[in-house]
Design an enzyme around this catalytic site. Structure first.
Site, PDB file in Angstrom:
ATOM      1  N   HIS A  11       0.860  -1.197   0.000  1.00 56.84           N
ATOM      2  CA  HIS A  11       0.000   0.000   0.000  1.00 56.84           C
ATOM      3  C   HIS A  11       0.886   1.233   0.000  1.00 56.84           C
ATOM      4  O   HIS A  11       2.100   1.126  -0.101  1.00 56.84           O
ATOM      5  CB  HIS A  11      -0.945   0.007   1.197  1.00 56.84           C
ATOM      6  CG  HIS A  11      -0.282  -0.429   2.468  1.00 56.84           C
ATOM      7  ND1 HIS A  11       0.657   0.338   3.105  1.00 56.84           N
ATOM      8  CD2 HIS A  11      -0.384  -1.572   3.182  1.00 56.84           C
ATOM      9  CE1 HIS A  11       1.080  -0.302   4.174  1.00 56.84           C
ATOM     10  NE2 HIS A  11       0.486  -1.474   4.249  1.00 56.84           N
ATOM     11  N   HIS A 126      13.015  -4.706  -0.016  1.00 50.90           N
ATOM     12  CA  HIS A 126      12.109  -3.706   0.559  1.00 50.90           C
ATOM     13  C   HIS A 126      12.742  -2.941   1.729  1.00 50.90           C
ATOM     14  O   HIS A 126      12.667  -1.707   1.785  1.00 50.90           O
ATOM     15  CB  HIS A 126      10.829  -4.420   1.003  1.00 50.90           C
ATOM     16  CG  HIS A 126       9.736  -3.513   1.449  1.00 50.90           C
ATOM     17  ND1 HIS A 126       9.004  -2.743   0.583  1.00 50.90           N
ATOM     18  CD2 HIS A 126       9.254  -3.239   2.687  1.00 50.90           C
ATOM     19  CE1 HIS A 126       8.104  -2.047   1.257  1.00 50.90           C
ATOM     20  NE2 HIS A 126       8.237  -2.320   2.547  1.00 50.90           N
ATOM     21  N   HIS A 130      13.701   1.021   2.316  1.00 46.87           N
ATOM     22  CA  HIS A 130      13.314   1.826   3.485  1.00 46.87           C
ATOM     23  C   HIS A 130      14.550   2.495   4.101  1.00 46.87           C
ATOM     24  O   HIS A 130      14.541   3.699   4.410  1.00 46.87           O
ATOM     25  CB  HIS A 130      12.677   0.934   4.557  1.00 46.87           C
ATOM     26  CG  HIS A 130      11.185   0.794   4.482  1.00 46.87           C
ATOM     27  ND1 HIS A 130      10.341   1.876   4.434  1.00 46.87           N
ATOM     28  CD2 HIS A 130      10.380  -0.303   4.480  1.00 46.87           C
ATOM     29  CE1 HIS A 130       9.079   1.454   4.397  1.00 46.87           C
ATOM     30  NE2 HIS A 130       9.079   0.127   4.418  1.00 46.87           N
ATOM     31  N   GLY A 180       4.414  -4.214  13.058  1.00 49.82           N
ATOM     32  CA  GLY A 180       3.401  -3.594  12.203  1.00 49.82           C
ATOM     33  C   GLY A 180       2.127  -4.418  12.148  1.00 49.82           C
ATOM     34  O   GLY A 180       1.010  -3.874  12.233  1.00 49.82           O
ATOM     35  N   THR A 521      -4.026  20.701  10.837  1.00 49.84           N
ATOM     36  CA  THR A 521      -4.531  19.365  10.506  1.00 49.84           C
ATOM     37  C   THR A 521      -4.634  19.271   8.994  1.00 49.84           C
ATOM     38  O   THR A 521      -4.717  20.274   8.293  1.00 49.84           O
ATOM     39  CB  THR A 521      -5.876  19.081  11.212  1.00 49.84           C
ATOM     40  OG1 THR A 521      -6.258  17.718  10.975  1.00 49.84           O
ATOM     41  CG2 THR A 521      -6.972  20.006  10.720  1.00 49.84           C
ATOM     42  N   SER A 522      -4.600  18.046   8.509  1.00 44.18           N
ATOM     43  CA  SER A 522      -4.518  17.868   7.056  1.00 44.18           C
ATOM     44  C   SER A 522      -5.793  18.367   6.375  1.00 44.18           C
ATOM     45  O   SER A 522      -6.901  18.265   6.916  1.00 44.18           O
ATOM     46  CB  SER A 522      -4.253  16.412   6.712  1.00 44.18           C
ATOM     47  OG  SER A 522      -5.167  15.565   7.353  1.00 44.18           O
TER      48      SER A 522
END
Ligand SMILES: [Fe+2]
Length: 559
Positions: A11, A126, A130, A180, A521-522
């Site tokens: 995602h 991956h 990162h 996670g 805030t977004s």
């Protein structure tokens, strides 16, 4: 050399373009396709590329597809194939499907680029992607790197060491030892979605961590320098059974009442996570005894844990990029490929998060007029916006290039007055429609931050809202709208050099009120953060925002 970096496996699908080792553009697909996280993380869709984000990055860099020399993809199917055990899934055929779809990704890239890529298509592990996404922007010359997420190919946590331009894996903790995934499963148990770790984090401040302390010690297997997740306790996919209900009680149904028990679960999870990550940091320090630490992976969005790591003092300097989650791997994969092909260093120390689209006045005016609104021009937008905020108005602040990463940092933000205790409810009722327990973050002029917050040593990552620190007790009643239940705030330091327009706005607000802080805030309402002027106008029109500033053009609610 032009390198296109892509993340699409799980995602937060995203793209980035590196030109001669310099990051020119990066964006998350969700901002264009308006689907949160770009797409759901399904086993049968890693071949769904962030095509809008790729198009934007190429256009911004002034490149045609034929100019792309290399494509870097932030996942390595060969590593997956060689080490993942199909019995980690409830049905081994799931892995077949996943690998079949991954087998398509080179072809998808070739279709977009318009030619065979052969040796110019690169699968990058991956967690290496990162790690690179954190290390090169940090500007550190040598660092220990801790990557923690749900799952890479097979690793859930990776300890690395960077020297010069070389990043070397020191140790990996494989699935099922995934912090996670624990957060995803507890989030589901608490009646939120798997992606709602930030809600769990907000709820934790209302709970008593002692109530479920033993249960989370059983789930997480905490040691002094490591942890070991019990898959049967948490009900991970590979588990034959789950004891989660026995340990924590019945799951909460979505939209049902949130009880004290739920907050207690969240609090215990937060404390156990702090302990697990703290143990890993100690382990990493022993194995890589340097002064600098980089954090990456989705778990590095946990601003409470990040603050615990920072305060531990195990490492003198801590850096986390603005997009430590999977979106950032698009940048990291491109950097890894650059280092493997070139003798010169890639750009170091550029942590600027404003990497997305920007719009000129002509485009903004066209969008406003086509919406049937009357544009007004301001000679001093920062001052006028600050005046409105001080007057209790909610102001949408849309300026310059869009942020890369999950936080709005002053270019796609909603701003309000932190002095009013009722402003949280007003924001929630009129625009954000969020749960009442979730805090709103403060943006503060960096030069005044220490007078209001117990920041400690300033990190550049303080500019990305990645640490929650205490609000000074004698200041809490001056800015009640941004003080969380536990007295903390996930603050953003704003510097004139990084974001002069936003800094000027807060500075004007300070001049008028004596408070160098605004609520930030977004700019969204239960949707991805707005990207274009039309996105901004849509959210402005469907909510109850009082004024929308875009560049020096503004619109107010028609009367
Ligand atoms: Fe990841």
């Amino acid at each position: 050399m032009n390198i296109l970096g892509i993340n699409s496996t799980y995602h937060e699908t995203a793209a980035a373009v590196l030109v001669d080792g310099s990051l020119v553009a990066a964006a998350e697909e969700e901002r264009f396709n308006r689907i949160k996280h770009g797409k759901q993380s399904n086993i049968d869709n890693p071949h769904q590329f962030p095509e809008h984000a790729i198009r934007f990055c190429l256009d911004y860099a002034g490149l045609r597809t034929s100019d792309i020399d290399h494509v870097a993809y932030s996942f390595d199917p060969n590593l997956r194939r060689s080490q993942f055990r199909a019995d980690w899934w409830p049905d081994p055929r799931w892995e077949e499907v996943f690998l079949l779809r991954l087998g398509e990704v080179r072809g998808v890239a070739e279709r977009i680029i318009g030619r065979p890529l052969r040796q110019n298509f690169h699968f990058v592990p991956h967690h290496l992607a990162h790690a690179a996404s954190a290390y090169f922007p940090s500007g550190f010359d040598g660092a220990a790197i801790l990557t923690i997420d749900g799952l890479g190919e097979v690793a859930a946590t990776t300890l690395s060491k960077a020297v010069g331009t070389r990043i070397r894996m020191v140790e990996t903790l494989l699935y099922p030892h995934s912090l996670g995934f624990v957060w995803e499963l507890i989030s589901l148990h608490l009646g939120f979605s798997a992606y709602d770790a930030s809600k769990v984090m907000g709820l934790a401040a209302y709970g008593n961590p002692e109530v479920f302390r033993d249960e989370f010690e059983s789930i997480m297997g905490l040691g002094s320098e490591d942890y070991a997740i019990d898959p049967e306790a948490i009900g991970l996919l590979s588990a034959k059974s789950s004891r989660l209900q026995n340990l924590l009680g019945l799951p909460r149904y979505p939209d049902s009442e949130i009880l004290q028990r739920h907050a207690d679960i969240a609090a215990a999870l937060q404390v156990a996570t702090n302990a697990a990550v703290g143990a890993l940091v100690r382990r990493l320090k022993r194995k890589v005894p340097l002064d600098n630490l980089c954090l990456a992976g989705g778990v590095a969005l946990n601003c409470v844990t990040n603050e615990v790591v920072r305060q531990s003092g195990d490492f003198s300097n801590v850096f986390i990029p603005s997009a430590p989650h999977d979106a950032g791997t698009a940048i990291g994969a491109a950097l890894v490929v650059y280092c493997s092909r070139q003798k010169s260093d890639p750009e170091r120390g550029n942590s600027m998060p404003f990497l997305g689209p920007e719009f000129n006045r002509r485009e903004i005016l066209a969008a406003v007029k086509s919406a049937g609104l009357t544009p007004q021009r301001s000679k001093a937008p920062a001052r006028e916006a600050a005046d409105m905020i001080a007057d209790g108005k909610i102001v949408a602040w849309f300026q310059g290039r869009m942020e890369f990463g999950p936080r709005a940092l002053g270019n796609r933000s909603l701003l309000a007055d932190p002095r009013r205790a009722d402003m949280r409810n007003i924001l929630n009722q009129r625009i954000k429609h969020r749960e009442g327990f979730r805090p709103f973050a403060p943006s503060v002029m960096a030069e005044h931050a220490d007078e209001w917050f117990e920041v400690g040593g300033h990190s550049r990552s303080h500019e990305f809202m990645l640490f929650a620190c205490p609000v000074k007790p004698d200041r809490r009643d001056r800015i009640p709208a941004v003080v969380h239940r536990d007295g903390s705030a996930r603050l953003q330091l704003v510097r004139r050099g990084t974001n002069p327009r936003f800094h000027e706005l807060i500075s004007r607000f300070f001049g008028q009120t004596g408070v160098p802080v605004v609520i930030n805030t977004s700019f969204n309402d239960s949707e991805p953060i707005v990207c274009t002027p039309t996105d901004a106008i849509v959210t402005f029109r469907k909510s109850s925002i009082d004024a929308l500033f875009m560049d020096d053009v503004y619109v107010t609610v028609p009367t």
